[in-house]
Design a protein around this motif. Structure first.
Motif, PDB file in Angstrom:
ATOM      1  N   UNK A   4      14.184  15.848  10.737  1.00  0.00           N
ATOM      2  CA  UNK A   4      12.910  16.447  10.486  1.00  0.00           C
ATOM      3  C   UNK A   4      12.567  16.696   9.000  1.00  0.00           C
ATOM      4  N   UNK A   5      13.604  17.120   8.321  1.00  0.00           N
ATOM      5  CA  UNK A   5      13.229  17.234   6.642  1.00  0.00           C
ATOM      6  C   UNK A   5      13.891  15.954   6.074  1.00  0.00           C
ATOM      7  N   UNK A   6      12.884  15.010   5.409  1.00  0.00           N
ATOM      8  CA  UNK A   6      13.300  14.003   5.053  1.00  0.00           C
ATOM      9  C   UNK A   6      14.455  14.002   3.872  1.00  0.00           C
ATOM     10  N   UNK A   7      15.286  13.052   4.085  1.00  0.00           N
ATOM     11  CA  UNK A   7      16.356  13.118   3.121  1.00  0.00           C
ATOM     12  C   UNK A   7      16.140  11.803   2.288  1.00  0.00           C
ATOM     13  N   UNK A   8      15.525  11.991   1.196  1.00  0.00           N
ATOM     14  CA  UNK A   8      15.022  10.812   0.166  1.00  0.00           C
ATOM     15  C   UNK A   8      15.306  11.414  -1.257  1.00  0.00           C
ATOM     16  N   UNK A   9      15.383  10.418  -2.106  1.00  0.00           N
ATOM     17  CA  UNK A   9      15.546  10.737  -3.649  1.00  0.00           C
ATOM     18  C   UNK A   9      14.068  10.409  -4.218  1.00  0.00           C
ATOM     19  N   UNK A  10      13.730  11.918  -4.525  1.00  0.00           N
ATOM     20  CA  UNK A  10      12.329  11.793  -5.086  1.00  0.00           C
ATOM     21  C   UNK A  10      12.060  10.957  -6.576  1.00  0.00           C
ATOM     22  N   UNK A  53       8.402  11.352  -5.062  1.00  0.00           N
ATOM     23  CA  UNK A  53       8.170  12.497  -5.455  1.00  0.00           C
ATOM     24  C   UNK A  53       6.567  12.733  -5.285  1.00  0.00           C
ATOM     25  N   UNK A  54       5.889  11.685  -5.529  1.00  0.00           N
ATOM     26  CA  UNK A  54       4.463  11.895  -5.421  1.00  0.00           C
ATOM     27  C   UNK A  54       3.846  11.481  -4.063  1.00  0.00           C
ATOM     28  N   UNK A  55       4.653  11.524  -2.821  1.00  0.00           N
ATOM     29  CA  UNK A  55       4.258  11.084  -1.682  1.00  0.00           C
ATOM     30  C   UNK A  55       3.874  12.532  -0.999  1.00  0.00           C
ATOM     31  N   UNK A  56       2.900  12.306   0.077  1.00  0.00           N
ATOM     32  CA  UNK A  56       2.492  13.449   0.660  1.00  0.00           C
ATOM     33  C   UNK A  56       3.663  13.793   1.664  1.00  0.00           C
ATOM     34  N   UNK A  57       3.688  14.946   2.364  1.00  0.00           N
ATOM     35  CA  UNK A  57       4.663  15.294   3.495  1.00  0.00           C
ATOM     36  C   UNK A  57       4.450  14.057   4.462  1.00  0.00           C
ATOM     37  N   UNK A  58       3.270  13.657   4.998  1.00  0.00           N
ATOM     38  CA  UNK A  58       3.404  12.499   6.049  1.00  0.00           C
ATOM     39  C   UNK A  58       3.787  11.287   5.697  1.00  0.00           C
ATOM     40  N   UNK A  64      11.041   8.325   5.750  1.00  0.00           N
ATOM     41  CA  UNK A  64      12.304   8.899   6.162  1.00  0.00           C
ATOM     42  C   UNK A  64      12.580   8.005   7.607  1.00  0.00           C
ATOM     43  N   UNK A  65      11.631   7.787   8.496  1.00  0.00           N
ATOM     44  CA  UNK A  65      11.964   6.998   9.560  1.00  0.00           C
ATOM     45  C   UNK A  65      12.163   5.557   9.469  1.00  0.00           C
ATOM     46  N   UNK A  66      11.423   4.954   8.188  1.00  0.00           N
ATOM     47  CA  UNK A  66      11.959   3.556   8.102  1.00  0.00           C
ATOM     48  C   UNK A  66      13.492   3.641   7.305  1.00  0.00           C
ATOM     49  N   UNK A  67      13.699   4.571   6.594  1.00  0.00           N
ATOM     50  CA  UNK A  67      14.909   4.527   6.159  1.00  0.00           C
ATOM     51  C   UNK A  67      16.126   4.568   7.160  1.00  0.00           C
ATOM     52  N   UNK A  68      15.794   5.302   8.378  1.00  0.00           N
ATOM     53  CA  UNK A  68      16.941   5.065   9.312  1.00  0.00           C
ATOM     54  C   UNK A  68      16.931   3.762  10.057  1.00  0.00           C
ATOM     55  N   UNK A  69      16.052   2.983   9.678  1.00  0.00           N
ATOM     56  CA  UNK A  69      16.031   1.472  10.189  1.00  0.00           C
ATOM     57  C   UNK A  69      16.705   0.385   9.265  1.00  0.00           C
TER      58      UNK A  69
END
Length: 202
Positions: A4-10, A53-58, A64-69
């Motif tokens: 639920x909490x995105x795991x990304x490098x901002x 870091x400039x992305x909105x929450x959505x 994050x979903x794409x990262x899982x793929x």
């Protein structure tokens, strides 16, 4: 996995994030294409060059979903995948998840969004107080906790009939032929009602 909490490098761009996580998984180019296609399907294609870091929450939720793929997984865990998305994007994400399911992926979803669970799940488990209280097809659960009635709406009234004996119920059969007929539906419980009822059971 997509938590639920995105795991990304901002500080990295969206594209750099996808390529970085693909490298960690030793994903080939064809597998990575799956993630980039998902980004395009979910409206992120024009934003992949921007720092996360400039992305909105959505936007972060979708990336994050794409990262899982990125490694084209056969088993996909999704935790509240629609969190932070407006209704249009929730529909697009839901349709994308359904396509993953139809392609043969096994998907395990955790969510409080009963509509999402109902539309995506072949089997739905309800956990309450740390215990698995139910595990069944959503339609079976809705029928089990609903009223065993059929509702008919006409332009002037709403009438309910027991499911037993409908074929010989003259009033019911007459309403079916009425020019004022508006709708006919079974009174299955909603998934919210099922969740509440199951959670209240001892």
């Amino acid at each position: 996995m997509a938590f639920e909490t995105p795991a990304l490098y901002e500080k990295l761009s969206g594209e750099e994030n996808l390529r970085f996580f693909a490298a960690l998984q030793d994903a080939d180019g064809e597998s990575l294409k799956v993630a980039f296609q998902a980004a395009a399907d979910l409206g992120l294609e024009g934003d992949l060059s921007k720092p996360v870091g400039a992305y909105s929450k959505g936007m972060k939720v979708r990336l994050n979903y794409c990262r899982a793929l990125v490694h084209n997984p056969r088993l996909l865990f999704l935790d509240e995948p629609g969190a932070g998305l407006d209704p249009l994007l929730q529909v697009r994400l839901r349709e994308h998840i359904l396509r993953q399911k139809e392609s043969g992926r096994t998907i395990i979803l955790t969510t409080h969004n009963m509509e999402l669970a109902e539309k995506l799940c072949d089997r739905l488990g309800i956990i309450s107080s740390g215990k698995l209280k139910a595990l069944e097809n959503p339609d079976v659960l809705k029928a089990a906790y609903g009223e065993q009635l059929l509702e008919i709406r006409t332009s002037s009234a709403i009438e309910k009939f027991p499911l037993d004996g409908l074929a010989s119920n003259a009033r019911f059969l007459g309403l079916l032929e009425s020019p004022d007929l508006r709708s006919v539906r079974t009174l299955d419980a909603s998934m919210e009602q099922v969740f509440i009822a199951v959670s209240d059971e001892q």
